[in-house]
Motif scaffolding. Structure first.
Motif, short mmCIF file in Angstrom:
data_model
loop_
_atom_site.label_atom_id
_atom_site.label_comp_id
_atom_site.label_asym_id
_atom_site.label_seq_id
_atom_site.Cartn_x
_atom_site.Cartn_y
_atom_site.Cartn_z
N VAL A 1 39.75 41.12 42.05
CA VAL A 1 40.63 40.12 42.64
C VAL A 1 40.96 40.53 44.07
N PRO A 2 40.58 39.71 45.05
CA PRO A 2 40.92 40.05 46.44
C PRO A 2 42.43 39.92 46.66
N LEU A 3 42.97 40.81 47.48
CA LEU A 3 44.41 40.83 47.73
C LEU A 3 44.71 40.41 49.16
N THR A 4 45.59 39.45 49.31
CA THR A 4 46.03 39.08 50.65
C THR A 4 46.96 40.16 51.17
N HIS A 5 47.27 40.13 52.47
CA HIS A 5 48.19 41.11 53.04
C HIS A 5 49.56 41.01 52.36
N ARG A 6 49.95 39.78 52.02
CA ARG A 6 51.24 39.58 51.35
C ARG A 6 51.24 40.20 49.96
#
Length: 340
Positions: A235-240
């Motif tokens: 799962v890619p993670l956003t900066h947030r």
């Protein structure tokens, strides 16, 4: 040939004993008040043996559905991925009078009456899942516990219809109101859990099972080795999302003495987080919002960002396109912007 014997006992009502032994079939013994009754029973059993199958239903007569559910909950449920949810449903089932039936007396009529009564107080989907669990338990009793039934009555009764798929999304201003209430909540993890859910689309069970060693903050990816559909995914993670997960390193629950060293939310119980979320969303004026709706919101946002169906599926873990289709409802504002 059956053996009929007269056995003087203190119990004057049952002095005649019939015993049947046949190779390839279990021995059966039954006591009766008269010799005629004993002979009639023996003839019936012998006739059924002649048909080539065993009809010894003593276990089915003695095993109460409630006891079968409790044994299944103790021995089988812990082995399942969705053990927490299944455990909750079985405990709810145990409150219903249908659990007082023995398996032999659990008729289609009794199951139908349960279904019709249950749908008056819960959704069709809930009643359907409860009936499916009961069917699994009866199947397991017959297959693994040696209980004989000619049929599983729960497989012969029509299940209630599934509820219409939920399409609840966050309306303008709702996310900020929700996050304000989450930040003010007594549960210090709630704000970060809600942000991660909105940013990643992970299921609650996936979030709670996430460990630190499976999070790569440099590459901004979380690896889930095993999910609801039986397959792992990244799962890619956003900066947030990364910021919210990093913040969990410093969170300490007032009733605990150790930091969450295994994973960001590994020390949080699913029921606890659900109730904490419900309190926050009620204060925010969104009583119809569920935690799982955040997954719907996150998935819809992925489509709005321009990702195609296969890209979204790789992130969310939906196994079939038909399952993903109901999550792709874009906001009207987004559609209008594309048309202008």
């Amino acid at each position: 040939m059956p053996t009929i014997t007269h056995r003087p006992t203190n119990a004057e009502s049952k002095r005649w004993q019939a015993k049947i032994r046949r190779k390839g079939f279990p021995s059966q013994t039954q006591s009766f008040a008269t010799k005629a009754d004993a002979e009639a029973w023996a003839r019936k059993i012998e006739a059924e043996y002649d048909k080539g199958h065993t009809i010894d239903q003593r276990d089915a007569r003695e095993l109460i559905l409630g006891d079968a559910l409790r044994r299944y909950l103790r021995e089988v449920t812990p082995l399942h991925k969705g053990a927490a949810t299944e455990s909750y449903r079985i405990k709810q089932l145990l409150k219903h009078p249908i659990c007082q039936y023995s398996l032999a007396n659990l008729t289609r009529t009794a199951v139908t009456a349960y279904r019709d009564h249950r749908v008056k107080s819960v959704s069709g989907s809930t009643a359907r899942k409860e009936m499916q669990i009961m069917a699994l338990v009866v199947d397991h009793a017959c297959r693994d516990w040696g209980v004989y039934l000619a049929e599983n009555p729960l497989r012969k009764v029509r299940l209630p219809k599934e509820n219409k798929s939920r399409e609840r999304r966050l309306n303008p201003g709702e996310e900020s109101r929700l996050l304000i209430e989450c930040q003010a909540a007594r549960a210090p993890y709630l704000l970060h859990a809600v942000i991660v859910a909105i940013e990643t689309g992970m299921r609650q069970s996936e979030m709670l099972g996430l460990t630190w060693e499976r999070i790569d903050f440099n590459k901004r990816v979380a690896r889930l080795p095993e999910t609801k559909n039986g397959e792992g995914r990244a799962v890619p993670l956003t900066h947030r999302a990364c910021a919210a997960l990093q913040a969990m390193r410093n969170v300490r629950l007032y009733a605990w003495t150790q930091h969450c060293t295994e994973g960001p939310f590994s020390w949080v119980d699913a029921t606890v987080i659900r109730h904490a979320f419900m309190r926050a969303r009620d204060k925010a004026g969104m009583r119809d919002l569920r935690f799982h709706d955040l997954r719907h919101e996150a998935t819809s946002r992925l489509f709005e960002k321009g990702l195609n169906t296969m890209e979204v599926a790789s992130i969310t873990g939906h196994k079939t396109l038909s399952m993903l289709r109901r999550y792709s409802h874009l906001s009207m504002d987004h559609l209008l912007a594309k048309l202008d």
